[in-house]
Design a protein around this motif. Structure first.
Motif, PDB file in Angstrom:
ATOM      1  N   LYS A   1     -62.131  28.897  16.419  1.00 39.65           N
ATOM      2  CA  LYS A   1     -62.644  30.223  16.062  1.00 39.65           C
ATOM      3  C   LYS A   1     -61.623  31.292  16.454  1.00 39.65           C
ATOM      4  O   LYS A   1     -61.181  31.347  17.604  1.00 39.65           O
ATOM      5  N   TYR A   2     -61.295  32.139  15.507  1.00 40.36           N
ATOM      6  CA  TYR A   2     -60.366  33.249  15.745  1.00 40.36           C
ATOM      7  C   TYR A   2     -61.040  34.567  15.412  1.00 40.36           C
ATOM      8  O   TYR A   2     -61.916  34.624  14.555  1.00 40.36           O
ATOM      9  N   ARG A   3     -60.608  35.614  16.111  1.00 41.81           N
ATOM     10  CA  ARG A   3     -60.910  36.980  15.684  1.00 41.81           C
ATOM     11  C   ARG A   3     -59.604  37.639  15.291  1.00 41.81           C
ATOM     12  O   ARG A   3     -58.572  37.422  15.933  1.00 41.81           O
ATOM     13  N   LEU A   4     -59.653  38.464  14.243  1.00 38.93           N
ATOM     14  CA  LEU A   4     -58.493  39.264  13.860  1.00 38.93           C
ATOM     15  C   LEU A   4     -58.812  40.731  14.150  1.00 38.93           C
ATOM     16  O   LEU A   4     -59.971  41.156  14.060  1.00 38.93           O
ATOM     17  N   TYR A   5     -57.777  41.493  14.487  1.00 39.02           N
ATOM     18  CA  TYR A   5     -57.931  42.883  14.913  1.00 39.02           C
ATOM     19  C   TYR A   5     -56.958  43.766  14.137  1.00 39.02           C
ATOM     20  O   TYR A   5     -55.807  43.389  13.923  1.00 39.02           O
ATOM     21  N   LEU A   6     -57.433  44.959  13.778  1.00 42.09           N
ATOM     22  CA  LEU A   6     -56.639  45.891  12.982  1.00 42.09           C
ATOM     23  C   LEU A   6     -56.526  47.214  13.714  1.00 42.09           C
ATOM     24  O   LEU A   6     -57.524  47.728  14.233  1.00 42.09           O
ATOM     25  N   SER A   7     -55.328  47.767  13.798  1.00 43.42           N
ATOM     26  CA  SER A   7     -55.170  49.163  14.236  1.00 43.42           C
ATOM     27  C   SER A   7     -54.280  49.854  13.219  1.00 43.42           C
ATOM     28  O   SER A   7     -53.363  49.230  12.659  1.00 43.42           O
ATOM     29  N   SER A   8     -54.544  51.123  12.948  1.00 40.91           N
ATOM     30  CA  SER A   8     -53.730  51.822  11.946  1.00 40.91           C
ATOM     31  C   SER A   8     -53.893  53.327  12.042  1.00 40.91           C
ATOM     32  O   SER A   8     -54.836  53.849  12.621  1.00 40.91           O
ATOM     33  N   ASP A   9     -52.960  54.020  11.408  1.00 37.55           N
ATOM     34  CA  ASP A   9     -52.941  55.471  11.238  1.00 37.55           C
ATOM     35  C   ASP A   9     -52.213  55.713   9.936  1.00 37.55           C
ATOM     36  O   ASP A   9     -51.024  55.404   9.838  1.00 37.55           O
ATOM     37  N   ASP A  10     -52.832  56.178   8.786  1.00 41.35           N
ATOM     38  CA  ASP A  10     -54.269  56.502   8.805  1.00 41.35           C
ATOM     39  C   ASP A  10     -55.081  55.227   8.512  1.00 41.35           C
ATOM     40  O   ASP A  10     -54.802  54.219   9.105  1.00 41.35           O
ATOM     41  N   SER A  11     -55.986  55.293   7.574  1.00 41.01           N
ATOM     42  CA  SER A  11     -56.978  54.241   7.349  1.00 41.01           C
ATOM     43  C   SER A  11     -56.366  52.935   6.854  1.00 41.01           C
ATOM     44  O   SER A  11     -55.306  52.926   6.222  1.00 41.01           O
ATOM     45  N   ALA A  12     -57.072  51.805   7.117  1.00 42.09           N
ATOM     46  CA  ALA A  12     -56.629  50.509   6.606  1.00 42.09           C
ATOM     47  C   ALA A  12     -57.815  49.564   6.491  1.00 42.09           C
ATOM     48  O   ALA A  12     -58.868  49.766   7.119  1.00 42.09           O
TER      49      ALA A  12
END
Ligand code: CA
Length: 204
Positions: A92-103
């Motif tokens: 089991k994996y989780r993926l994570y997103l960070s961005s500026d601006d939206s994604a």
């Protein structure tokens, strides 16, 4: 797998590879991520890119990069990132997103785009490499198998000011989010402009 690592160089905060083709000589996908850029587009929402006619046309700027981890590429642009994800161990994996601006972060059920689902979003912006500014930056746990490729795609829209986009994972042996390593990302066959003219190759 017998993969020759590409030569890496830094340019404007983005690691560029010298990879010219989506497939190695053995027909296996080459390491990397395809970055398609459309400049001169206002708006801070993903829809400001995806609802425009220009998004249906070939991106004027296509690059191959090593990671889903970029910043300082300009203003008023939209980007689409495509890669095949291959995990080191099933689980089991989780993926994570960070961005500026939206994604938006999309994940397929296999190496094709036909069953992709949006699994994480940033609306507005997050701090760079901060995976918890908003509740939808982390995906639900998803079962991924080590012997398979999964199509991964990010749509990113930048209006002005700071800009960045990063994708991390956690999973078996990875207790806290870290940027997905280059060893887990491969160029999807048929995505690069020089390959679109040919018949698509099989991913695995
Ligand atoms: Ca911005």
């Amino acid at each position: 797998m017998n993969i020759i690592l590409p030569i890496l160089s830094f340019l404007c905060g983005v690691m560029l590879t010298e990879t010219a083709s989506g497939s190695s000589e053995e027909g296996k996908p080459s390491p990397g991520v395809v970055q398609e850029l459309w400049f001169g587009i206002p708006g801070a929402s993903v829809k400001d890119l995806t609802h425009r006619k220009i998004f249906e046309t070939a991106a004027p700027d296509v690059r191959t990069i090593s990671h889903l981890d970029v910043e300082n590429q300009g203003d008023r642009y939209g980007a689409r990132y495509s890669a095949l994800l291959k995990v080191p161990a099933s689980g089991k994996y989780r993926l994570y997103l960070s961005s500026d601006d939206s994604a938006e972060l999309w994940l397929g059920k296999d190496a094709t785009q036909k069953d992709m689902a949006c699994i994480a979003t940033v609306k507005g912006y997050s701090d760079i490499h901060n995976w918890g500014n908003q509740p939808n930056q982390a995906s639900e746990p998803v079962q991924l198998e080590a012997d398979r490729f999964y199509f991964l795609q990010v749509i990113h829209k930048e209006d002005g000011g700071p800009d960045h986009m990063s994708v991390a994972w956690s999973g078996p042996g990875i207790p806290a989010p870290v940027i997905i390593p280059a060893t887990a990302l491969f160029i999807p066959p048929g995505i690069l402009p020089e390959e679109k003219k040919q018949s698509p190759a099989k991913a695995d």
